[in-house]
Design an enzyme around this catalytic site. Sequence first.
Site, mmCIF file in Angstrom:
data_model
loop_
_atom_site.group_PDB
_atom_site.id
_atom_site.type_symbol
_atom_site.label_atom_id
_atom_site.label_comp_id
_atom_site.label_asym_id
_atom_site.label_seq_id
_atom_site.Cartn_x
_atom_site.Cartn_y
_atom_site.Cartn_z
ATOM 1 N N ASP A 87 -0.528 -5.421 5.716
ATOM 2 C CA ASP A 87 -1.668 -6.302 5.033
ATOM 3 C C ASP A 87 -1.436 -6.348 3.310
ATOM 4 O O ASP A 87 -0.695 -5.490 2.857
ATOM 5 C CB ASP A 87 -3.110 -5.646 5.173
ATOM 6 C CG ASP A 87 -3.367 -4.440 4.737
ATOM 7 O OD1 ASP A 87 -2.264 -3.737 4.858
ATOM 8 O OD2 ASP A 87 -4.303 -4.257 4.215
ATOM 9 N N GLU A 88 -2.008 -7.267 2.827
ATOM 10 C CA GLU A 88 -2.168 -7.428 1.240
ATOM 11 C C GLU A 88 -0.812 -7.118 0.517
ATOM 12 O O GLU A 88 -0.857 -6.444 -0.464
ATOM 13 C CB GLU A 88 -3.159 -6.455 0.835
ATOM 14 C CG GLU A 88 -4.766 -6.811 1.430
ATOM 15 C CD GLU A 88 -5.748 -5.998 1.062
ATOM 16 O OE1 GLU A 88 -6.858 -6.375 0.902
ATOM 17 O OE2 GLU A 88 -5.485 -4.760 0.943
ATOM 18 N N CYS A 89 0.204 -7.593 0.887
ATOM 19 C CA CYS A 89 1.604 -7.517 0.538
ATOM 20 C C CYS A 89 1.558 -8.745 -0.815
ATOM 21 O O CYS A 89 2.450 -9.568 -0.379
ATOM 22 C CB CYS A 89 2.806 -7.690 1.409
ATOM 23 S SG CYS A 89 2.512 -6.257 2.582
ATOM 24 N N HIS B 222 0.934 -1.096 0.135
ATOM 25 C CA HIS B 222 0.012 0.024 0.035
ATOM 26 C C HIS B 222 0.866 1.292 -0.202
ATOM 27 O O HIS B 222 0.569 2.383 0.509
ATOM 28 C CB HIS B 222 -1.027 -0.054 1.183
ATOM 29 C CG HIS B 222 -2.127 -1.171 1.126
ATOM 30 N ND1 HIS B 222 -3.322 -0.954 0.443
ATOM 31 C CD2 HIS B 222 -2.079 -2.329 1.530
ATOM 32 C CE1 HIS B 222 -4.045 -1.838 0.509
ATOM 33 N NE2 HIS B 222 -3.581 -2.884 1.308
#
Length: 499
Positions: free
Chosen positions: A304-306, A223
Amino acid sequence: MVLTLVPLPSSVTADSGTFALSPATRIVIVDGADAAASALSDLLAQRAGLRPEVTSDAPVRGDIVVRATGASDEAYRLEVGERVELIGSPAGLFYGIQTLRQLLREDAGAWSIPRVSIFDAPRFAYRGVMLDVARTFFDVATVKAFIDRASSLKFNHLHLHLTDDQGWRLHIDSRPLLTEKASGTSVLGRPGGFYTKDDFREIIAYAAARHMVVVPEIDLPGHTHAIGLAYPEIVEVPVMNDMLLAQSESLGQPLPVAGEPYQGWGVGHSSVRIREESTWEFLRDVLREVAEITPGPYLHVGGDECLGTPQADFDAFVERITALTAEVGKTPVAWHEAGSAVVAEGTVGQFWGSDIPTDEHAEHARRFADRGGSVILSPSTRAYLDMKYTPEFPLGLSWAAVIDLETAYSWEPDTIVPGLDPSAVLGVEGPLWAETLETLDDIDQLFFPRAAALAEIAWSPASAKDWNSFRERVGALGEVWDGEGWGGHRPAEIDWSTP
């Protein structure tokens, strides 16, 4: 009579009759309850058009007595009879005033409070809401309005998602290019913006006056596309993934391009350069400055969400970033994926998976407790305030679930993560992501009434949970929200009648 109380107090006994407010009503301060008396005076002026005299004289029948205990808890006692007695800690007095806000009623121009006896204290220490100001930027006035709404329901933490692929929202003196080059836009090309340090201090002070702790989030190592607009040397080239490609095509949104503002809302494509020391010099600068202007104990570092980051690199990053956060004097908070790594001792995990988690997600969440930390529960299928109420609802997304009010209410924090000791649950938080939001009215539509469901889960005893009782009480509460000028959705399954 339905007592319009959400969240439901620990103990409440209704009596017959009411306490009538009049121009002769006084607010009597006892033992230094000045701040609470002032807040109560403002509430009565705003809602009932009365500005009672505030005095420290001996109380008499017809007075409202506000007594401070000096305790550090959040408990209060409210007795409404011949006079009103509100007793509690500074935070407890504030929450008692929110209870009075809900109990105040007008009939033919006369304002009154039902006679009632209440003892109240929260179930969880951490009762949070999150506002995403990165995907859509909201100015200071809007954040303050959000604080007003949240604090009225006895939430005590405001998690601000300050950075994401679409924008960087907090000025950093040592890294000025972040706001010069990475704050100009929001998702779908909406206007950008950022908070100066004085803006941020103003938000923190406003929240503190309402007994809310601000939790800033610098989302890492993913992000982070926006960082690359300012400091391209520390950010990887975007890595495409199947979900991003499919979403971009279905929504007609652009794919991320290195060096250009990203205006879509796909995830998983960005990362800082984890193995470069220049990245860590940058992160030390940022976290040190954020810590310096944040009086609260927490600093959220994402995790998160890597999706394009090798697992070994991700784990190495999490271990180092949580240690660095502790080094600058803050308790690290990270999304549950970070539990794959050896986090710093005491790190708090934030679980955002399904209310029926995968074995891997549950294991990651439990590891925070194994390292001396605790867990905040934000199951996306129950607590995400940005999900649609119905498939047709014009705002919100539905990737996690379609969450009607009963779904938002009917879950139990102690049972979400199998094997997690209930004592390790720090509390709950309702995230409000901003992909589809543009205005305060949009915020209200997704916040009310589901935030009331989350507030009751966070505050009230588990044994008190009852959907039929809640739906009746929250229906009556709509009148209070209307009186405050707050909008919101009014689901058809609730009778929004006057109590």
